[in-house]
Design a protein around this motif. Structure first.
Motif, mmCIF file in Angstrom:
data_model
loop_
_atom_site.group_PDB
_atom_site.id
_atom_site.type_symbol
_atom_site.label_atom_id
_atom_site.label_comp_id
_atom_site.label_asym_id
_atom_site.label_seq_id
_atom_site.Cartn_x
_atom_site.Cartn_y
_atom_site.Cartn_z
ATOM 1 N N LEU A 9 -21.693 -29.492 43.909
ATOM 2 C CA LEU A 9 -21.212 -27.550 44.053
ATOM 3 C C LEU A 9 -19.902 -27.732 43.634
ATOM 4 C CD1 LEU A 9 -23.153 -26.231 46.291
ATOM 5 C CD2 LEU A 9 -24.141 -27.926 43.978
ATOM 6 N N ASP A 10 -18.971 -28.695 44.100
ATOM 7 C CA ASP A 10 -17.732 -28.785 43.672
ATOM 8 C C ASP A 10 -17.136 -29.913 44.038
ATOM 9 O OD1 ASP A 10 -17.717 -29.107 46.673
ATOM 10 O OD2 ASP A 10 -17.217 -26.725 46.988
ATOM 11 N N TYR A 50 -26.915 -25.383 39.458
ATOM 12 C CA TYR A 50 -26.376 -24.859 40.274
ATOM 13 C C TYR A 50 -25.609 -23.427 39.706
ATOM 14 C CZ TYR A 50 -22.117 -22.756 42.934
ATOM 15 O OH TYR A 50 -21.132 -22.757 43.969
ATOM 16 N N THR A 52 -22.879 -20.897 39.088
ATOM 17 C CA THR A 52 -21.618 -20.879 39.197
ATOM 18 C C THR A 52 -21.002 -19.548 39.057
ATOM 19 O OG1 THR A 52 -20.068 -21.728 37.017
ATOM 20 C CG2 THR A 52 -20.758 -23.454 38.585
ATOM 21 N N ASP A 53 -21.188 -18.932 37.900
ATOM 22 C CA ASP A 53 -20.864 -17.071 38.737
ATOM 23 C C ASP A 53 -20.991 -16.816 39.435
ATOM 24 O OD1 ASP A 53 -19.282 -17.975 36.190
ATOM 25 O OD2 ASP A 53 -21.051 -17.235 35.193
ATOM 26 N N GLY A 55 -22.691 -18.188 42.443
ATOM 27 C CA GLY A 55 -22.316 -18.856 44.055
ATOM 28 C C GLY A 55 -24.232 -19.378 43.984
ATOM 29 N N GLU A 100 -25.097 -21.343 31.344
ATOM 30 C CA GLU A 100 -25.668 -21.164 32.286
ATOM 31 C C GLU A 100 -26.724 -19.718 31.533
ATOM 32 O OE1 GLU A 100 -23.375 -20.257 35.995
ATOM 33 O OE2 GLU A 100 -22.369 -22.019 36.150
#
Length: 395
Positions: A9-10, A50, A52-53, A55, A100
Motif C-alpha cells: 500500500l506504501d 488497492y 490509492t485515490d 484508500g 484504476e
C-alpha cells in the motif's frame, strides 16, 4: 494457510490474502504479527488490490464475492468497514488496471469480465440487477438498462439495436462494439460509469469452456494477459496464454485538437494504434501461445516486465521469456493487425526440480524471481542483445 497474493500500500504497509478466508495488513517494521485481519469472505481469497485515490482495499475470493474495505476506518478495538460490491459465480481472479479505471474479473467458465470507467462508490447499485454469468451466456439485446448510465438523459435513443449501443450491458466481444454510434454526440463529453463488457474470444476458438486461472495487466494498461486451461481436461498441451486489447478507441466526435482526457507522461506513448477492438468483428484477442501443461490443477502466475516489452511465463520445470515480436519492441511499436498472432519465444530456462507456478519481475531491476511446487526459488537475470537472449539464474 497458503498466502495467495501480496500488495504493498506504501513503503511499509502491505496486504496479504490467503486460504483462511481473510485479508491481513502488515508493517515491514514488525512482522511478528499482523496489524489487522479482515474477516468477511467465505472462500479462499485469491486477490487483493488497492485503490490509492480512495484508500480502499479491494479483495475477491473463490466464493464469488468482491469486497471493498475502508482500512482508514478501523482501530485496534473496532472492525474495518467493508461492503460487497459484486457477486460473480465461478469467479477465480481479479485485477485492477494501473490507472484504476478498469476492473478485470476471470471465471472458470471462460469469461473475462471488464468493468470500465470503474466507480466503486456506485458499482453495487449500478450492477445490482445485472446477472453477470447469465448475461454473458445470453447477452442483452436492444436498449441498455437504465442503471448503466449516470442518469436517464444518457440513455441511447429508442430503437437502438444491439450493435448501435456501447457495451453497457454484457455481451461477448465477438459481436461488434459500436463505440462511435450516433448517440455519442447527444451525451457530450460526460462519461458513463461501470460499463461492463464480456470477452470470450480465446485461442483456440473451437473451445469455450476455459478455466482462466491467472491474469496480468500491462503496466501502461494497454492490454491484459491471461493463462487458462480447459475445465476438467486431462489431455497434455491444452494450456494457453493469450493477450487481449484493453483500450477503448478514440471517440468519433473527438478531434486531434481536443484536449485529451489523460495526458501521457514525458516519453510515454499513447499505446498501439491498432484497429478498434470489436469494430470489425475480430474481438479483443491480439496474441496467443501454447504452454506446457505440466502441474495440472495448479495456478501458474504470469507477469509483464516494468516496461511491458517482456513476458515471463512458467513453462514446465522452468520459465520462458516471451515478447510481442523478435525485436522486443513495445506494443505501441508493433501493433497487432486484424488477425491474432503468436507470441515470440525468446528463451527458455529449465532450472527447477518441480513444476514452476509463479514468476515476478523486479520493480526496480532487470531481474525475475521464480518459484516451483517444491519450494525452490531462483533469481534470473535476462541478458538481451540483437543476436541472443540469455537467462542466468542463481538459487
Amino acid at each position: 494457510d497458503s498466502v495467495n497474493y501480496i500488495k504493498f500500500l506504501d513503503d511499509r504497509v502491505f496486504a496479504t490474502c490467503s486460504d483462511d478466508h481473510t485479508v491481513a495488513l502488515w508493517d515491514v517494521r514488525k512482522l511478528s504479527y499482523s496489524i489487522n485481519r479482515l474477516h468477511g469472505h467465505s472462500g479462499w481469497v485469491k486477490n487483493v488490490e488497492y485503490l490509492t485515490d480512495k484508500g480502499l482495499l479491494l479483495s475477491s475470493a473463490l466464493d464469488g464475492s468482491v469486497f471493498v474495505w475502508d482500512i482508514n476506518r478501523y482501530s485496534e478495538t473496532s472492525t474495518c468497514w467493508y461492503q460487497q460490491i459484486l457477486k460473480v459465480p465461478g469467479l477465480l481472479r481479479t485485477a485492477l488496471s494501473p490507472d484504476e479505471t478498469k476492473l478485470i474479473l476471470t471465471t472458470k467458465t471462460g469469461y473475462l469480465i471488464l468493468v470500465k470507467d470503474l466507480c466503486v462508490d456506485n458499482i453495487a447499485t449500478d450492477l445490482a440487477h445485472v446477472d453477470l454469468t447469465r448475461e454473458a451466456m445470453f447477452p442483452t439485446q436492444g436498449d441498455l438498462p437504465e442503471h448503466c448510465y449516470n442518469d436517464a438523459t444518457h440513455r441511447p435513443p429508442l430503437g437502438a439495436n444491439s450493435t448501435g449501443a456501447e457495451a453497457g450491458s454484457i455481451r461477448p466481444s465477438s459481436a461488434p462494439l459500436a463505440r462511435t454510434d450516433s448517440d455519442t454526440s447527444e451525451r457530450g463529453s460526460r462519461r458513463r460509469r461501470n460499463r461492463v463488457e464480456v470477452v470470450t474470444d480465446f485461442y483456440p476458438q473451437k473451445y469455450k469452456d476455459w478455466c482462466i486461472s491467472s491474469v496480468a495487466v500491462h503496466p501502461h494498461a494497454w492490454c491484459l494477459m491471461s493463462r487458462y486451461t480447459r475445465a476438467g481436461d486431462t489431455i497434455q498441451g491444452t494450456e494457453w496464454t493469450s493477450v487481449h486489447d484493453l483500450q477503448d478507441p478514440i471517440r468519433a466526435d473527438s478531434s486531434e485538437s481536443a484536449e485529451p482526457t489523460s495526458r501521457p507522461s514525458a516519453g510515454e506513448s499513447r499505446g498501439p494504434s491498432s484497429p478498434s477492438p470489436g469494430s470489425d468483428g475480430t474481438g479483443r484477442l491480439t496474441h496467443f501461445i501454447e504452454e506446457a501443461n505440466v502441474g495440472r490443477g495448479y495456478i501458474k502466475e504470469i507477469c509483464f516486465s516494468n516496461d511491458g516489452r517482456l513476458i515471463c511465463s512458467p513453462f514446465g520445470y522452468g520459465v520462458r521469456l516471451l515478447a510481442f515480436d523478435d525485436k522486443c519492441q513495445e506494443l505501441c511499436d508493433c501493433p497487432p493487425m486484424k488477425t491474432p498472432k503468436e507470441l515470440v519465444e525468446l528463451k527458455t530456462n529449465v532450472c527447477h526440480p518441480k513444476p514452476v507456478v509463479t514468476t515476478k519481475f523486479s520493480p526496480t531491476h532487470c531481474l525475475i524471481a521464480t518459484g516451483c511446487l517444491g519450494g525452490h526459488l531462483a533469481i534470473h537475470e535476462p541478458w538481451l542483445s540483437s543476436q541472443t537472449c540469455t537467462l542466468r539464474h542463481d538459487v
